[in-house]
Design a protein around this motif. Sequence first.
Motif, mmCIF file in Angstrom:
data_model
loop_
_atom_site.group_PDB
_atom_site.id
_atom_site.type_symbol
_atom_site.label_atom_id
_atom_site.label_comp_id
_atom_site.label_asym_id
_atom_site.label_seq_id
_atom_site.Cartn_x
_atom_site.Cartn_y
_atom_site.Cartn_z
ATOM 1 N N TYR A 475 0.843 -1.193 0.000
ATOM 2 C CA TYR A 475 0.000 0.000 0.000
ATOM 3 C C TYR A 475 0.882 1.248 0.000
ATOM 4 O O TYR A 475 2.035 1.230 0.432
ATOM 5 N N ALA A 476 0.328 2.316 -0.508
ATOM 6 C CA ALA A 476 1.031 3.595 -0.554
ATOM 7 C C ALA A 476 -0.007 4.699 -0.528
ATOM 8 O O ALA A 476 -1.164 4.495 -0.929
ATOM 9 N N GLY A 477 0.398 5.861 -0.060
ATOM 10 C CA GLY A 477 -0.552 6.959 0.012
ATOM 11 C C GLY A 477 0.134 8.304 0.094
ATOM 12 O O GLY A 477 1.273 8.422 0.554
ATOM 13 N N LEU A 478 -0.583 9.319 -0.363
ATOM 14 C CA LEU A 478 -0.122 10.697 -0.296
ATOM 15 C C LEU A 478 -1.346 11.556 -0.032
ATOM 16 O O LEU A 478 -2.324 11.490 -0.780
ATOM 17 N N HIS A 479 -1.330 12.328 1.044
ATOM 18 C CA HIS A 479 -2.481 13.166 1.340
ATOM 19 C C HIS A 479 -2.048 14.441 2.046
ATOM 20 O O HIS A 479 -0.985 14.502 2.665
ATOM 21 N N ARG A 480 -2.888 15.445 1.935
ATOM 22 C CA ARG A 480 -2.679 16.695 2.656
ATOM 23 C C ARG A 480 -3.579 16.691 3.882
ATOM 24 O O ARG A 480 -4.767 16.352 3.793
ATOM 25 N N GLY A 481 -3.012 17.037 5.025
ATOM 26 C CA GLY A 481 -3.786 17.089 6.258
ATOM 27 C C GLY A 481 -3.577 18.412 6.954
ATOM 28 O O GLY A 481 -2.753 19.238 6.542
ATOM 29 N N THR A 498 -0.454 22.701 8.412
ATOM 30 C CA THR A 498 -0.779 21.855 7.258
ATOM 31 C C THR A 498 0.383 20.924 6.963
ATOM 32 O O THR A 498 1.539 21.217 7.295
ATOM 33 N N GLY A 499 0.071 19.799 6.345
ATOM 34 C CA GLY A 499 1.113 18.825 6.073
ATOM 35 C C GLY A 499 0.898 18.098 4.760
ATOM 36 O O GLY A 499 -0.239 17.894 4.317
ATOM 37 N N ILE A 500 1.991 17.718 4.140
ATOM 38 C CA ILE A 500 1.980 16.798 3.000
ATOM 39 C C ILE A 500 2.555 15.490 3.520
ATOM 40 O O ILE A 500 3.730 15.404 3.888
ATOM 41 N N ASN A 501 1.710 14.467 3.565
ATOM 42 C CA ASN A 501 2.034 13.235 4.283
ATOM 43 C C ASN A 501 2.028 12.047 3.329
ATOM 44 O O ASN A 501 1.053 11.837 2.591
ATOM 45 N N SER A 502 3.091 11.276 3.351
ATOM 46 C CA SER A 502 3.218 10.142 2.437
ATOM 47 C C SER A 502 3.692 8.910 3.178
ATOM 48 O O SER A 502 4.332 9.006 4.239
ATOM 49 N N GLN A 503 3.400 7.749 2.611
ATOM 50 C CA GLN A 503 3.872 6.493 3.190
ATOM 51 C C GLN A 503 3.829 5.395 2.135
ATOM 52 O O GLN A 503 3.105 5.484 1.132
ATOM 53 N N ILE A 504 4.615 4.366 2.379
ATOM 54 C CA ILE A 504 4.578 3.152 1.575
ATOM 55 C C ILE A 504 4.794 1.994 2.531
ATOM 56 O O ILE A 504 5.623 2.079 3.451
ATOM 57 N N GLY A 505 4.007 0.913 2.357
ATOM 58 C CA GLY A 505 4.098 -0.154 3.333
ATOM 59 C C GLY A 505 3.694 -1.503 2.789
ATOM 60 O O GLY A 505 3.221 -1.636 1.648
ATOM 61 N N VAL A 506 3.869 -2.511 3.629
ATOM 62 C CA VAL A 506 3.516 -3.878 3.280
ATOM 63 C C VAL A 506 2.934 -4.553 4.510
ATOM 64 O O VAL A 506 3.384 -4.318 5.638
ATOM 65 N N ARG A 507 1.903 -5.342 4.326
ATOM 66 C CA ARG A 507 1.392 -6.216 5.392
ATOM 67 C C ARG A 507 1.246 -7.611 4.794
ATOM 68 O O ARG A 507 0.782 -7.778 3.659
ATOM 69 N N SER A 508 1.634 -8.585 5.596
ATOM 70 C CA SER A 508 1.701 -9.942 5.050
ATOM 71 C C SER A 508 1.533 -10.980 6.144
ATOM 72 O O SER A 508 1.984 -10.784 7.276
ATOM 73 N N HIS A 509 0.873 -12.080 5.783
ATOM 74 C CA HIS A 509 0.884 -13.287 6.601
ATOM 75 C C HIS A 509 1.198 -14.483 5.706
ATOM 76 O O HIS A 509 0.678 -15.581 5.886
ATOM 77 N N ALA A 510 2.084 -14.217 4.718
ATOM 78 C CA ALA A 510 2.468 -15.264 3.774
ATOM 79 C C ALA A 510 3.285 -16.360 4.443
ATOM 80 O O ALA A 510 3.204 -17.528 4.047
ATOM 81 N N ALA A 518 4.663 -3.299 7.998
ATOM 82 C CA ALA A 518 5.736 -2.311 8.079
ATOM 83 C C ALA A 518 5.424 -1.159 7.141
ATOM 84 O O ALA A 518 4.917 -1.360 6.029
ATOM 85 N N ALA A 519 5.727 0.059 7.569
ATOM 86 C CA ALA A 519 5.448 1.231 6.742
ATOM 87 C C ALA A 519 6.544 2.267 6.924
ATOM 88 O O ALA A 519 6.945 2.585 8.053
ATOM 89 N N LEU A 520 7.041 2.800 5.797
ATOM 90 C CA LEU A 520 7.914 3.961 5.792
ATOM 91 C C LEU A 520 7.043 5.194 5.587
ATOM 92 O O LEU A 520 6.154 5.194 4.735
ATOM 93 N N PHE A 521 7.289 6.264 6.345
ATOM 94 C CA PHE A 521 6.450 7.452 6.228
ATOM 95 C C PHE A 521 7.311 8.707 6.178
ATOM 96 O O PHE A 521 8.438 8.745 6.682
#
Length: 706
Positions: A475-481, A498-510, A518-521
């Motif tokens: 998953y990944a996201g970019l939003h203004r808050g 105000t903020g420009i907020n981003s992240q990229i992450g992975v969730r798994s039970h493989a 885990a997510a980098l932000f």
Amino acid sequence: MPTLTPLSRAIKLTALFCWPAISAANDAFQLPAMDIRALVDTDVRGMPGAANILGSETLESYKPYTLHDALDFVPGVRTIDDDLLGLRSGIGIRGAPPRRSRKVLLLEDGTPINNSAYLDSGAHYTPPIQRLDRIEVLKGAGQIIHGPLNNHGIVNFRNLKPSARPETRAELAIGDQNTRQRHLMHRRTEGTLGMVFAYTGQKADGTFDVEKHEFDDFHAGLQWQVDARHQLAASATYFRERSQGYDESNLSLEQYSTAPRSKKRLDEGREFNNISVDYYKYDLTHNFQISENVRLSSKVFSTELDRPRFQTRGTAPTEGGIMEGRDRRYDTLGADSRIDIRNIEALGLNHRLQAGLRYEDHRFADRRPVGRPGEVLKESNRGNTYAQRNVDGYTRDGRLVTYDAEAVSGFVQNTLTLGDWAITPGLRYETYRQHKKTNFRPGSSAEGVSEKDSHSLWLPGVSLVYGGFGATELYAGLHRGYAPASARTDDFPLTPETGINSQIGVRSHALRGVSIDAALFHNRIKDTLIRNSVDSFGDALFVNAADSRVYGLDLGARFDSDAFHSSPINLFAELAANYTQARFINGPLDGNQVPEVPNRAASLTLGAEHTSGWHLSVTASHFGEFYSDIENTRALDVTGSEDDAGRVPGRTLWSARASYKLPMELDTTLWLQGRNLTDKLYIVDIQEGIRPGAPRTVIGGVTLTF
């Protein structure tokens, strides 16, 4: 101003929102399962960002002493205690300073419970754990739908719902610090009407020798399935706190070094200091299933918070001393309506369209009374603001300032699905105005002055989820808050953060028996709102300090041995870790760390549980060092005044719990839990002096369910 009470205004808005849908009722089909109180479905799969759920099973197994202790198991969430029971809410997510939860949107069944998100966003109420079904935490997921205070994260506390079969739960516990806990809950469904009733109470001595805390909480919820398309739900909550000996004036470094938990020896009458909270929350929700794929959900809500606090200034009232107060009252009324349209086929894609409109009205009165010599002030005797201009030569800033705000927000977002990909662009619009009037402030040029401010913001966002790996999602996201500026400041008006907020992450039970999230932000915050100092009476003073940058990593992981072999014993390990860098990036503060945000925080839990009904686990929790001031003063410069500063050392604390479900017909569980097991002395925060953390606290109890 209108003279209608929040409750009467809520009744009128209820009719406005619910009547058109009720009038259109018919029984064409059965209402699908849905719950608009939730921010997350049954699990976090498919969420367009980092999200965590603390479910009822986890809360029941870990038996946390306070809500803050429970949130220790969520990656990226940090809490700072200001009292033994965690009644002064201190929740931060990622780079948000935790004090009073000012930068986090707190919801209860979707209803905002911050004091006033648009005027003074701190929090003096959160629901007791015992009546919660689960706690949902969003970090960069759902920020277009929910606001304000949506730069860092959102927490939603979900209450227990009615059960199909009658269920009653009773719980009693006692322990260190003279702790006494009691809880009674009953829920059931009769025909089309479901109901929940709960009472929770707790009392305990405090961190200092003069403190005693006590609260009682009453909650009732009803859910009526009107017909196949319509559902009405209502709830009412009353929370009452009475804490004696509590104040925000703490110890100098010398006093802390001599006797770190004693205020009585100072002979300042601090045992007379007190804080009271009376909190009321009402909400009414209407769900209307217009068609199989179209749902309309509407809600009206009202909250009232009455929070007087009183303290001495150096001499006990029994010796002729004078007490002062900060007497605050918050009233909030809101209405929210949302539509959800699923399974729209267009341009070769499947679309899910969501849109909503929200209105909120906020009132806030800040009164600073003073007593007469020898007069004890408390909730039932709040002193005088207007008459006490000068008492025996003592001058008091006996101000009365009133605030109000109106806010309108709306959002629209569309989830486009093609195969294993889901992309969700969205846009939120917020407009609000603030009004501040200084009714009474003797000797100040501000007396009689009325000030206004208003802001409008567009908050776009986009998120992406890829589920093509089966048991693994990216998953990944970019939003203004943004966070509205506090109106309770001498520098009114401030600029919203105000903020420009981003992240990229992975969730798994493989991997069998292993789950990972885990997510980098990265957050770029403009006009960072921060507590700069406190005034002579301990009021926090806020400033737009500078721009700041926040980046880091959240990591959650769980291992269970029963996935590998058939055994009555499951050995498990659970990790919740976070690394955060939060620094100012311009002006004279360039390079300084944002206060109250440690670089590292983590908890590691190891345990075993048996199918026969017993559970054992131990947790090591680390909270890294942090600065208490924007100047990043390293040495403890603490005299017990409003200008105290210093770097708060990190600490690692140990907690553990054990429980056993008795082999008998009546569902009976015996349990024991303890926190800070080594009785470590540590500093939890610095504001008007040093406040130590909670001492070792071990309690045991019994839970009956029938």
